[in-house]
Enzyme design. Structure first.
Site: not given
Ligand SMILES: *[C@@H]1O[C@H](CO)[C@@H](O)[C@H](O)[C@H]1NC(C)=O
Ligand SMILES: *[C@@H]1O[C@H](CO)[C@@H](O)[C@H](O)[C@H]1NC(C)=O
Ligand SMILES: *[C@@H]1O[C@H](CO)[C@@H](O)[C@H](O)[C@H]1NC(C)=O
Ligand SMILES: *[C@@H]1O[C@H](CO)[C@@H](O)[C@H](O)[C@H]1NC(C)=O
Ligand SMILES: *[C@@H]1O[C@H](CO)[C@@H](O)[C@H](O)[C@H]1NC(C)=O
Ligand SMILES: *[C@@H]1O[C@H](CO)[C@@H](O)[C@H](O)[C@H]1NC(C)=O
Ligand SMILES: *[C@@H]1O[C@H](CO)[C@@H](O)[C@H](O)[C@H]1NC(C)=O
Ligand SMILES: *[C@@H]1O[C@H](CO)[C@@H](O)[C@H](O)[C@H]1NC(C)=O
Ligand SMILES: *[C@@H]1O[C@H](CO)[C@@H](O)[C@H](O)[C@H]1NC(C)=O
Length: 845
Positions: A67, A522
């Site tokens: 992404d 993350d």
């Protein structure tokens, strides 16, 4: 994401020549130019894999998209994925996300990428390659793309017409369907399509029927959004009888679906074109899906071509549409885990085994069956969806209670190299990111498993992406034949070469077991004892974002980090958002208390620095409401005190002197501040007397790890400034520098001065002439002469930060915004014609 800075003004050539001559005369040793070798720090994945595609005829020709980190091609000889989009510049950083990949079924050399991260940016493009992505023509697209937007899990939006390879079709998000007749160079709007794409996701996929010239299918993100054209797009019809409403038996009480009916997500077409398989959900994904189906459609009408799970007798033809949703009507083995917690999830990933000529062997994945139990599954059918094998269940050890997973000991590449950071823990220990398994010792089988591929040339080889990596098996069919229901499919990691972390911070201590410690978005952070081998994640406290890190200049084994942990450790007498380690990051001790204002609800947890002696931690919370300077602790984080003096803000721009104890530097609202009493008080340096430009935009002071009081400020278009007196006075290093990112590293061997360092700058040098390009530069003589370190093929969309290595001359780490950590090392002998004073030298490679 880092924003491109404004471009520098061009200096006149005349003034440049004078400047260069002066600097040459003054410089002691010119900066030598070397060839550079660029490598990636091995994390192996680290972010969301959005798509996997395989060429239908050429063996091992696989591509992956991400992404935010571009696209990759699998290289069987190299045993890794090769990044294809590293040439993207910082100015074009929106082009580093891949919205779709299309392969030419008639020519394996051709590959097309649809590039563009965000709809809000109008920088989007098609990358067209005739050499498997070794080089690309870049064609700007007349509509925006959104590789990091909702619905990025679906696709592929881009397709090559198998009967006319120069022709590509693209289903856009906001501007309908488009066609190119010149290999993706120019595009025209196909306006014949009924407007069924109102909900901003647009057309998810374009599928050509390779058996019938002129037949093409589209899936739009809306109930009833499946269309077919039999005349090459001149006219379109909605597929008759397609599912447009939810079966009420599917819906859970009190949980209305997000969409009025099932929305198509992905689809595959059997090689004979007779059967279309479609996955559905109620939300675009990759998160949020609650419900979904899998259907198949008999494209040639009621034929005798396929078997069916329908209850009709074998003599009557199958219906047009058959609900083949795994886990319903006792059609899956083992049966679904009971009780299934809400939501049961939608369906998204789907791939057909091209080695089965009947088109009846396929895999699908559920989407967002989370937080479980049960978790998402991967299902295999060899009879066109009549029955399914629940591969996730069969791959898991017994007794997981629905939390399917791979034993962490099996998280290895096929050659045995472990990928240990995948051992996230959950529950009390984890900071909030949805990836970790709640079962100790298990890596979650998967989440966001929307990239799914049955390798067209290797039957049984199946790959699936997750929010963090790619798993693969060489024999998916083992499950069906298995005598045991536990671990009957062997999996390994096949993501090597893919690096798609967002780098928040990095440190390179001057001694200790590792040259690099990283902090990521993350996935917390890691100590990279070996830059080429994936490492374990930092131990507790686990951060979902690691915001800041530092090391003590004269006690390099002491490191500290702060970051986002959504858990309250107060009950344990500790702060979950900050910790220090006295053994270079192996074991961590949480601060007894967080700096005031930091707790489990804060998501940006500020900046931490350590004084040279390792006696004082200074933590700036960035909280605007705190009307005092950064907090200092002299008792290992038990108590935090506000400083006296001039600095009255929680500044983002903070550094510790690496040689002189108790000394800190800050920059805030255009003013530099210095503390020499351990952060108890700060004194401002008035810009007027300091030599810094008035009204400057602050930057983090960069210190010389060998010398007290020497520091630099990289002021973007205002240039690079240097101080040798603890920030009291400053001089511009050289005119004509655009200093966007800056760091220092080990000095050239020839430097006699033991306190010297090499300078690294990302920006432009001597902003005139054809060589003045945005790039990474090194100076070995304090900034008098520079040489370019990277080249146009190695830009990575620009850095989030750069970092020199105090132990390796020439080495520089590049922390990117989606391409992980890359590092450059000197790879060969110096070139005699190397650098030019204050002008970009020859390119490194
Ligand atoms: C395993 O494969 C990785 C990725 O190609 C490679 O870096 C590593 O050296 C290999 N290890 C062994 C032991 O062959
Ligand atoms: C892209 O957007 C910018 C800022 O909104 C605008 O100035 C520019 O004209 C746009 N470019 C194109 C090609 O639409
Ligand atoms: C496919 O159909 C188009 C339009 O009818 C035609 O021009 C073309 O020649 C056909 N191509 C093949 C390979 O049959
Ligand atoms: C393209 O065509 C669609 C209709 O299919 C229309 O909604 C859209 O506005 C058109 N876009 C442009 C840029 O022409
Ligand atoms: C139906 O089955 C017969 C016998 O197997 C076969 O010859 C025929 O081609 C099939 N028809 C279709 C449309 O698949
Ligand atoms: C479910 O399917 C299995 C295997 O086909 C069969 O043995 C079992 O009887 C079925 N159960 C129900 C409730 O239909
Ligand atoms: C964290 O827990 C402590 C002790 O139970 C409590 O005093 C504090 O209010 C909690 N913090 C938040 C943000 O709820
Ligand atoms: C410190 O870390 C090392 C390496 O991870 C580990 O072997 C050791 O047990 C740890 N020591 C303590 C006291 O936690
Ligand atoms: C947590 O931090 C936020 C932001 O500083 C603050 O508004 C809130 O009061 C804190 N909560 C507790 C319980 O301290």
């Amino acid at each position: 994401m880092a924003r491109p800075r404004s471009q520098p003004r061009l200096a006149s050539l005349a003034s440049l020549a004078v400047t260069a001559a002066l600097l040459l005369a003054a410089s002691h040793a010119e900066t030598a130019s070397y060839p550079y070798q660029f490598s990636h720090v091995a994390v192996t994945g680290g972010g969301y894999i959005t798509g996997l595609v395989g060429h239908p005829t050429e063996a091992n020709l696989l591509y992956a998209r991400t992404d935010i980190g571009g696209a990759y091609r699998w290289s069987e000889p190299d045993n890794k994925w090769i990044a294809l989009t590293d040439f993207v510049s910082q100015a074009d950083s929106n082009l580093l996300g891949t919205e779709a990949i299309a392969l030419d079924p008639t020519d394996p050399a051709r590959v097309y990428l649809a590039q563009g991260r965000y709809l809000a940016s109008n920088a989007s493009a098609f990358f067209a390659s005739a050499d498997r992505g070794a080089s690309f023509a870049v064609h700007p697209a007349p509509f925006p793309m959104g590789s990091n937007e909702l619905g990025r899990n679906n696709g592929e939006r881009l397709a090559v017409n198998p009967f006319a390879a120069h022709q590509l079709w693209f289903g856009s998000r906001t501007q309908g369907l488009w066609r190119s007749d010149d290999y993706a160079a120019t595009w025209t709007n196909v306006t014949t399509l009924p407007d069924a794409f109102a909900n901003t996701m647009g057309i998810y996929f374009v599928l050509f029927d390779a058996a019938r010239n002129g037949t093409v299918y589209l899936g739009g993100s809306t109930p009833g959004g499946l269309y077919v054209s039999h005349d090459g797009g001149a006219s379109w019809a909605a597929l008759p009888g397609q599912p447009t409403a939810w079966d009420s038996a599917t819906l859970a009480a009190g949980h209305p679906p997000y969409s009025d009916g099932p929305q198509p997500m992905k689809a595959v077409l059997a090689p004979d074109g007779n059967t279309l398989y479609v996955t559905y959900a109620d939300y675009p994904g990759p998160y949020g899906a609650q419900y979904g189906y899998v259907y198949k459609y008999a494209t040639r009408g009621r034929t005798n071509s396929s078997s069916s799970s329908s209850s009709s007798s074998s003599s009557s033809p199958p219906p047009l549409w058959t609900n083949i949703t795994p886990g319903t009507n006792n059609n899956s083995f083992p049966p679904p885990y009971e009780p299934q917690a809400f939501p049961g999830g939608g369906f998204c990933g789907i791939s057909l085994d091209l080695s089965d000529p009947t088109g009846q062997t396929l895999v699908v994945t559920s989407l967002d069956r989370d937080p479980g139990p049960a978790l998402d599954s991967l299902y295999l059918s060899r009879d066109g969806g009549a029955t399914w094998t629940d591969i996730a269940q069969l791959s898991s050890p017994s007794g997981t209670g629905g939390y399917w997973g791979h034993p962490i000991a099996q998280a290895k590449l096929a050659n045995g190299t472990a990928v240990p950071w995948l051992s996230f823990d959950w529950g009390d220990e984890w900071g909030g990111y949805g990836a970790p398994s709640p079962i100790y010792g298990l890596a979650k089988f998967g989440w966001w498993m929307t990239a799914l591929l049955m390798d067209p040339s290797r039957p049984g080889h199946v790959l699936y992406g997750t929010g963090a990596t790619i798993w693969a098996t060489d024999n998916i069919f083992a499950a069906a034949a298995a005598a045991t229901t536990t671990q009957s499919v062997a999996w390994y990691i096949q993501a090597q070469g893919i690096e798609e972390t967002y780098v928040e911070t990095m440190i390179s201590p001057s001694s200790g077991p590792a040259h690099l410690l990283s902090g990521f978005g993350d996935i917390n952070g890691m100590r990279h004892d070996d830059l080429f081998v994936p490492q374990p994640m930092f131990a507790l406290p686990a951060f979902s974002n690691l915001d800041s890190m530092d090391w003590a200049g004269q006690l390099p084994s002491l490191v500290a980090r702060v970051g986002d942990c959504g858990l309250n450790f107060s009950v344990y007498g500790a702060c979950g958002q900050g910790a220090y380690s006295t053994d270079s990051g192996a074991n961590w001790t949480m601060f007894a208390h967080c700096a005031p204002g930091i707790n489990e609800t804060t998501t940006d947890d500020g900046v931490i620095v350590i004084d040279a002696a390792g006696d004082v931690f200074v933590w700036s919370t960035l909280l605007a409401q705190q009307a005092n300077g950064p907090w200092a602790s002299v008792d290992g984080g038990a108590t935090w005190a506000a400083p006296a003096g001039d600095l009255t803000a929680q500044t983002a721009f903070l550094a510790a002197d690496k040689v002189q104890p108790a000394t800190f530097y800050a920059c805030e609202s255009g003013t530099v501040y210095v503390s020499t009493d351990g952060g108890q008080s700060y004194n401002a340096t008035p810009p007027a007397s300091s030599g810094l430009p008035a009204g400057l935009q602050c930057a983090t002071p960069v210190v010389n790890f060998h010398k007290a009081g020497e520091l630099w400020l990289a002021l973007g278009a205002r240039g690079l400034y240097h101080s040798d007196d603890f920030g009291s006075t400053w001089t511009e290093v050289a005119p004509g520098l655009q200093a966007n990112y800056f760091s220092v590293g080990k000095a050239a061997p020839a430097r006699r001065d033991e306190t010297a360092v090499a300078l690294f700058l990302w920006g432009t040098v001597a902003s005139a002439g054809p060589h003045a390009v945005d790039g990474l530069y090194r100076s070995d003589d304090g900034g008098a002469t520079w040489t370019r370190v990277n080249d146009d093929a190695h830009q990575y969309g620009g850095p989030n930060l750069i970092l020199g290595d105090p132990r390796v001359y020439g080495r520089v780490y590049i922390g990117t915004a989606g391409r992980g950590i890359v590092f450059g090392d000197i790879a060969g002998p110096a070139s005699a014609s190397g650098s030019v004073a204050n002008v970009a030298g020859t390119q490194g490679i």
